[in-house]
Design a protein around this motif. Structure first.
Motif, PDB file in Angstrom:
ATOM      1  N   THR A   1      62.084   6.536  24.652  1.00  0.00           N
ATOM      2  CA  THR A   1      63.076   6.347  25.723  1.00  0.00           C
ATOM      3  C   THR A   1      64.421   6.955  25.336  1.00  0.00           C
ATOM      4  O   THR A   1      65.040   7.669  26.127  1.00  0.00           O
ATOM      5  CB  THR A   1      63.249   4.844  26.035  1.00  0.00           C
ATOM      6  N   GLU A   2      64.877   6.667  24.109  1.00  0.00           N
ATOM      7  CA  GLU A   2      66.173   7.199  23.659  1.00  0.00           C
ATOM      8  C   GLU A   2      66.156   8.724  23.639  1.00  0.00           C
ATOM      9  O   GLU A   2      67.133   9.357  24.035  1.00  0.00           O
ATOM     10  CB  GLU A   2      66.512   6.654  22.270  1.00  0.00           C
ATOM     11  N   LYS A   3      65.052   9.297  23.190  1.00  0.00           N
ATOM     12  CA  LYS A   3      64.935  10.755  23.145  1.00  0.00           C
ATOM     13  C   LYS A   3      64.994  11.334  24.568  1.00  0.00           C
ATOM     14  O   LYS A   3      65.694  12.316  24.820  1.00  0.00           O
ATOM     15  CB  LYS A   3      63.614  11.133  22.462  1.00  0.00           C
TER      16      LYS A   3
ATOM     17  N   LEU B   1      86.200  21.138  35.156  1.00  0.00           N
ATOM     18  CA  LEU B   1      86.188  20.221  34.015  1.00  0.00           C
ATOM     19  C   LEU B   1      86.387  18.770  34.454  1.00  0.00           C
ATOM     20  O   LEU B   1      85.751  17.861  33.917  1.00  0.00           O
ATOM     21  CB  LEU B   1      87.247  20.622  32.978  1.00  0.00           C
ATOM     22  N   GLU B   2      87.254  18.572  35.430  1.00  0.00           N
ATOM     23  CA  GLU B   2      87.479  17.213  35.938  1.00  0.00           C
ATOM     24  C   GLU B   2      86.205  16.675  36.597  1.00  0.00           C
ATOM     25  O   GLU B   2      85.804  15.527  36.369  1.00  0.00           O
ATOM     26  CB  GLU B   2      88.654  17.194  36.922  1.00  0.00           C
ATOM     27  N   ARG B   3      85.558  17.518  37.400  1.00  0.00           N
ATOM     28  CA  ARG B   3      84.304  17.108  38.052  1.00  0.00           C
ATOM     29  C   ARG B   3      83.223  16.848  37.004  1.00  0.00           C
ATOM     30  O   ARG B   3      82.494  15.861  37.081  1.00  0.00           O
ATOM     31  CB  ARG B   3      83.840  18.187  39.038  1.00  0.00           C
ATOM     32  N   HIS B   4      83.156  17.696  35.983  1.00  0.00           N
ATOM     33  CA  HIS B   4      82.167  17.532  34.920  1.00  0.00           C
ATOM     34  C   HIS B   4      82.396  16.241  34.136  1.00  0.00           C
ATOM     35  O   HIS B   4      81.448  15.533  33.793  1.00  0.00           O
ATOM     36  CB  HIS B   4      82.197  18.728  33.958  1.00  0.00           C
ATOM     37  N   ARG B   5      83.659  15.943  33.850  1.00  0.00           N
ATOM     38  CA  ARG B   5      83.997  14.721  33.110  1.00  0.00           C
ATOM     39  C   ARG B   5      83.504  13.487  33.885  1.00  0.00           C
ATOM     40  O   ARG B   5      82.878  12.599  33.321  1.00  0.00           O
ATOM     41  CB  ARG B   5      85.520  14.665  32.894  1.00  0.00           C
ATOM     42  N   GLU B   6      83.764  13.491  35.185  1.00  0.00           N
ATOM     43  CA  GLU B   6      83.343  12.359  36.022  1.00  0.00           C
ATOM     44  C   GLU B   6      81.817  12.282  36.119  1.00  0.00           C
ATOM     45  O   GLU B   6      81.221  11.199  36.027  1.00  0.00           O
ATOM     46  CB  GLU B   6      83.976  12.478  37.419  1.00  0.00           C
ATOM     47  N   GLU B   7      81.180  13.414  36.282  1.00  0.00           N
ATOM     48  CA  GLU B   7      79.717  13.440  36.381  1.00  0.00           C
ATOM     49  C   GLU B   7      79.080  12.953  35.070  1.00  0.00           C
ATOM     50  O   GLU B   7      78.116  12.187  35.087  1.00  0.00           O
ATOM     51  CB  GLU B   7      79.239  14.862  36.705  1.00  0.00           C
ATOM     52  N   LEU B   8      79.627  13.370  33.948  1.00  0.00           N
ATOM     53  CA  LEU B   8      79.093  12.942  32.655  1.00  0.00           C
ATOM     54  C   LEU B   8      79.337  11.437  32.447  1.00  0.00           C
ATOM     55  O   LEU B   8      78.463  10.731  31.939  1.00  0.00           O
ATOM     56  CB  LEU B   8      79.725  13.753  31.515  1.00  0.00           C
ATOM     57  N   ARG B   9      80.489  10.956  32.890  1.00  0.00           N
ATOM     58  CA  ARG B   9      80.790   9.521  32.778  1.00  0.00           C
ATOM     59  C   ARG B   9      79.767   8.717  33.589  1.00  0.00           C
ATOM     60  O   ARG B   9      79.230   7.721  33.111  1.00  0.00           O
ATOM     61  CB  ARG B   9      82.208   9.234  33.270  1.00  0.00           C
ATOM     62  N   GLN B  10      79.468   9.177  34.801  1.00  0.00           N
ATOM     63  CA  GLN B  10      78.491   8.471  35.637  1.00  0.00           C
ATOM     64  C   GLN B  10      77.083   8.563  35.039  1.00  0.00           C
ATOM     65  O   GLN B  10      76.327   7.590  35.072  1.00  0.00           O
ATOM     66  CB  GLN B  10      78.514   9.011  37.061  1.00  0.00           C
ATOM     67  N   THR B  11      76.749   9.703  34.483  1.00  0.00           N
ATOM     68  CA  THR B  11      75.453   9.869  33.816  1.00  0.00           C
ATOM     69  C   THR B  11      75.346   8.899  32.647  1.00  0.00           C
ATOM     70  O   THR B  11      74.331   8.210  32.488  1.00  0.00           O
ATOM     71  CB  THR B  11      75.280  11.326  33.320  1.00  0.00           C
ATOM     72  N   ASP B  12      76.396   8.840  31.837  1.00  0.00           N
ATOM     73  CA  ASP B  12      76.395   7.935  30.687  1.00  0.00           C
ATOM     74  C   ASP B  12      76.240   6.481  31.133  1.00  0.00           C
ATOM     75  O   ASP B  12      75.519   5.703  30.495  1.00  0.00           O
ATOM     76  CB  ASP B  12      77.666   8.103  29.858  1.00  0.00           C
ATOM     77  N   MET B  13      76.901   6.109  32.219  1.00  0.00           N
ATOM     78  CA  MET B  13      76.782   4.737  32.724  1.00  0.00           C
ATOM     79  C   MET B  13      75.338   4.445  33.135  1.00  0.00           C
ATOM     80  O   MET B  13      74.806   3.372  32.842  1.00  0.00           O
ATOM     81  CB  MET B  13      77.748   4.496  33.886  1.00  0.00           C
ATOM     82  N   LYS B  14      74.689   5.405  33.800  1.00  0.00           N
ATOM     83  CA  LYS B  14      73.287   5.228  34.200  1.00  0.00           C
ATOM     84  C   LYS B  14      72.390   5.098  32.977  1.00  0.00           C
ATOM     85  O   LYS B  14      71.477   4.272  32.942  1.00  0.00           O
ATOM     86  CB  LYS B  14      72.804   6.403  35.066  1.00  0.00           C
ATOM     87  N   LEU B  15      72.659   5.904  31.958  1.00  0.00           N
ATOM     88  CA  LEU B  15      71.848   5.873  30.743  1.00  0.00           C
ATOM     89  C   LEU B  15      72.009   4.535  30.015  1.00  0.00           C
ATOM     90  O   LEU B  15      71.030   3.958  29.526  1.00  0.00           O
ATOM     91  CB  LEU B  15      72.207   7.034  29.817  1.00  0.00           C
ATOM     92  N   VAL B  16      73.234   4.024  29.966  1.00  0.00           N
ATOM     93  CA  VAL B  16      73.484   2.736  29.319  1.00  0.00           C
ATOM     94  C   VAL B  16      72.750   1.617  30.068  1.00  0.00           C
ATOM     95  O   VAL B  16      72.149   0.730  29.454  1.00  0.00           O
ATOM     96  CB  VAL B  16      75.000   2.439  29.211  1.00  0.00           C
TER      97      VAL B  16
ATOM     98  N   ARG C   1      70.916  13.673  29.219  1.00  0.00           N
ATOM     99  CA  ARG C   1      72.353  13.907  29.026  1.00  0.00           C
ATOM    100  C   ARG C   1      72.604  15.373  28.670  1.00  0.00           C
ATOM    101  O   ARG C   1      73.537  15.997  29.162  1.00  0.00           O
ATOM    102  CB  ARG C   1      72.883  12.986  27.925  1.00  0.00           C
ATOM    103  N   GLN C   2      71.767  15.914  27.780  1.00  0.00           N
ATOM    104  CA  GLN C   2      71.907  17.321  27.387  1.00  0.00           C
ATOM    105  C   GLN C   2      71.726  18.257  28.584  1.00  0.00           C
ATOM    106  O   GLN C   2      72.418  19.272  28.681  1.00  0.00           O
ATOM    107  CB  GLN C   2      70.895  17.679  26.282  1.00  0.00           C
ATOM    108  N   GLN C   3      70.820  17.918  29.488  1.00  0.00           N
ATOM    109  CA  GLN C   3      70.615  18.743  30.687  1.00  0.00           C
ATOM    110  C   GLN C   3      71.880  18.803  31.531  1.00  0.00           C
ATOM    111  O   GLN C   3      72.240  19.864  32.053  1.00  0.00           O
ATOM    112  CB  GLN C   3      69.450  18.207  31.524  1.00  0.00           C
TER     113      GLN C   3
END
Length: 172
Positions: A68-70, A107-122, A76-78
């Protein structure tokens, strides 16, 4: 007594060995966790570990968690790779004088998208922890119940570590 079944004396020796090992491991814990792992819990855990199935369950859960972690890391890498391609594409298709503004917007859009991705992953990892807690509780492993309190989750992580360490030992 059936053939291959351990004698009561052998079970007693195994129980004492498991309890002794668990007590040693518990003594290595930071003090704030030691007090959350009383002898009654260790004794119940030692008793539970007389059944080899618990070792198999814990090892299986660990393997599932690693997969699962992998998988989550790859997700996230994608997202990061997609962002890199978008920036590269913007550089190739945007006039140099507009690149700074475009890059800042991206970059601002990417930062927000990555933050939301990280929240989903957590959230997915939290769900995996909850699934593990349910499995171990249903298997009757002492110390396991559904909780999201950090200190209780940490104690459960220590107990899992104890079980994994014991699974690698030659138990009499």
């Amino acid at each position: 007594m059936e053939l291959g079944e351990p004698t009561p004396e052998a079970l007693q020796r195994k129980l004492y060995f498991l309890l002794e090992q668990l007590q040693e491991m518990a003594r290595e814990l930071p003090p704030k966790y030691q007090m959350r792992v009383p002898i009654e819990l260790l004794s119940g855990l030692a008793n539970c570990l007389l059944n080899e199935t618990v070792f198999e369950i814990v090892i299986g859960l660990m393997e599932i968690q690693h997969v699962t972690e992998k998988h989550l890391f790859q997700q996230r890498q994608q997202v990061i790779n997609k962002h890199t391609l978008e920036i590269q594409n913007m550089i190739n298709t945007t006039a140099p004088e507009q690149q700074d503004l475009q890059k800042a917007i991206l970059l601002e859009r990417h930062r927000e998208e990555l933050r939301q991705t990280d929240m989903k992953l957590v959230l997915q990892l939290d769900q995996k922890v909850s699934d593990q807690q349910v499995t171990l509780e249903k298997a009757g492993v002492p110390g396991f119940f559904v909780t999201n309190k950090p200190i209780e989750v940490k104690v459960q992580m220590y107990l899992l570590d104890f079980i994994l360490r014991l699974s690698k030992m030659d138990i009499p």
